[in-house]
Design a protein around this motif. Structure first.
Motif, mmCIF file in Angstrom:
data_model
loop_
_atom_site.group_PDB
_atom_site.id
_atom_site.type_symbol
_atom_site.label_atom_id
_atom_site.label_comp_id
_atom_site.label_asym_id
_atom_site.label_seq_id
_atom_site.Cartn_x
_atom_site.Cartn_y
_atom_site.Cartn_z
ATOM 1 N N UNK A 98 -11.090 -4.852 -8.795
ATOM 2 C CA UNK A 98 -10.338 -5.754 -7.920
ATOM 3 C C UNK A 98 -8.848 -5.449 -7.911
ATOM 4 N N UNK A 99 -8.294 -5.110 -9.053
ATOM 5 C CA UNK A 99 -6.844 -4.969 -9.130
ATOM 6 C C UNK A 99 -6.356 -3.526 -9.001
ATOM 7 N N UNK A 100 -6.830 -2.631 -9.814
ATOM 8 C CA UNK A 100 -6.242 -1.290 -9.901
ATOM 9 C C UNK A 100 -6.719 -0.329 -8.826
ATOM 10 N N UNK A 101 -8.012 -0.074 -8.795
ATOM 11 C CA UNK A 101 -8.529 0.995 -7.950
ATOM 12 C C UNK A 101 -8.325 0.765 -6.463
ATOM 13 N N UNK A 102 -8.589 -0.432 -5.934
ATOM 14 C CA UNK A 102 -8.355 -0.601 -4.489
ATOM 15 C C UNK A 102 -6.907 -0.332 -4.080
ATOM 16 N N UNK A 103 -5.964 -0.719 -4.925
ATOM 17 C CA UNK A 103 -4.556 -0.481 -4.597
ATOM 18 C C UNK A 103 -4.228 1.007 -4.628
ATOM 19 N N UNK A 104 -4.802 1.726 -5.570
ATOM 20 C CA UNK A 104 -4.565 3.171 -5.613
ATOM 21 C C UNK A 104 -5.111 3.862 -4.363
ATOM 22 N N UNK A 105 -6.295 3.451 -3.923
ATOM 23 C CA UNK A 105 -6.868 4.056 -2.725
ATOM 24 C C UNK A 105 -6.077 3.665 -1.476
ATOM 25 N N UNK A 106 -5.634 2.429 -1.410
ATOM 26 C CA UNK A 106 -4.820 1.996 -0.271
ATOM 27 C C UNK A 106 -3.498 2.772 -0.230
ATOM 28 N N UNK A 107 -2.856 2.925 -1.370
ATOM 29 C CA UNK A 107 -1.618 3.712 -1.426
ATOM 30 C C UNK A 107 -1.871 5.169 -1.061
ATOM 31 N N UNK A 108 -3.042 5.665 -1.430
ATOM 32 C CA UNK A 108 -3.386 7.034 -1.079
ATOM 33 C C UNK A 108 -3.483 7.198 0.435
ATOM 34 N N UNK A 111 0.092 6.998 1.861
ATOM 35 C CA UNK A 111 0.881 8.211 1.632
ATOM 36 C C UNK A 111 0.610 9.306 2.661
ATOM 37 N N UNK A 112 -0.542 9.244 3.292
ATOM 38 C CA UNK A 112 -0.836 10.238 4.331
ATOM 39 C C UNK A 112 0.054 10.061 5.559
ATOM 40 N N UNK A 113 0.687 8.905 5.673
ATOM 41 C CA UNK A 113 1.568 8.666 6.828
ATOM 42 C C UNK A 113 2.967 9.222 6.609
ATOM 43 N N UNK A 128 -0.400 16.116 -1.254
ATOM 44 C CA UNK A 128 -0.375 16.273 -2.707
ATOM 45 C C UNK A 128 -0.320 14.913 -3.400
ATOM 46 N N UNK A 129 0.591 14.038 -2.964
ATOM 47 C CA UNK A 129 0.711 12.716 -3.588
ATOM 48 C C UNK A 129 -0.531 11.866 -3.340
ATOM 49 N N UNK A 130 -1.088 11.953 -2.151
ATOM 50 C CA UNK A 130 -2.306 11.216 -1.835
ATOM 51 C C UNK A 130 -3.449 11.670 -2.735
#
Length: 182
Positions: A98-108, A111-113, A128-130
């Motif tokens: 709920x907390x960590x992984x969804x935010x990492x994927x959303x940020x990924x 970052x593509x933008x 690279x960052x994504x």
């Protein structure tokens, strides 16, 4: 009649389809690894319950601990311990899913933008960052799975040693191919 609508042009320009597919595969891989990690963690807790209650660690006792016995509180040295219903187990799962992984994927995805800036050794910085962000949950889960396997003493088994030798041979093969190409 079924009509297919294309996404707006800015979406096509902003998101690289290949990277979106890779992120989706990373999400799927992370979910599978979370289930494997949870299964191993339940086995660890069943093992710890059997050790705490002075039962042999057999397949029968492990199954009984998972199904019935391991859910009860056990008094150890005057303190009540819970194994399969431990707060830490629930908190870890909530934190991951709920907390960590969804935010990492959303940020990924976000970052593509970023603008397409090429760096000589890294390639496009947004990709690279994504990639770095969506690989974090996979690496964390793999480390957690290895921790659970160590606690279950799987790493001392013959099949695990064979698997590690196979991985080492595969790495050596890839290095030799890489050196041959150079």
């Amino acid at each position: 009649m079924i009509e297919v609508f294309l996404p707006p042009p800015f979406v096509v320009e902003v998101f690289n389809l290949n990277e979106a597919v890779r992120i989706s595969l990373a999400i799927f891989t992370s979910v599978v690894l979370v289930f494997v990690d949870t299964f191993l963690r339940v086995l660890v807790e069943a093992r710890n319950f059997n050790l705490a209650t002075n039962r042999e660690i057999t397949i029968k006792n492990t199954i009984l601990a998972i199904i019935w016995r391991g859910w009860a509180p056990v008094e150890i040295n005057g303190k009540i311990h819970r194994f399969l219903v431990s707060g830490k187990l629930r908190a870890d799962m909530t934190k991951k899913l709920v907390k960590s992984y969804p935010w990492l994927f959303l940020l990924s995805f976000i970052l593509l933008t970023l603008p397409d800036v090429d760096i000589p050794m890294l390639g496009r910085i947004d990709v690279f960052l994504s990639t770095l962000l969506y690989l974090v949950p996979i690496m964390v889960e793999l480390a957690s799975i290895v921790e659970n396997m160590i606690e279950l003493e799987f790493v001392e088994s013959i099949w695990f040693k064979r698997a590690m030798n196979l991985v080492k041979e595969l790495i050596a093969l890839v290095k030799s191919i890489k050196d041959a190409i150079k």
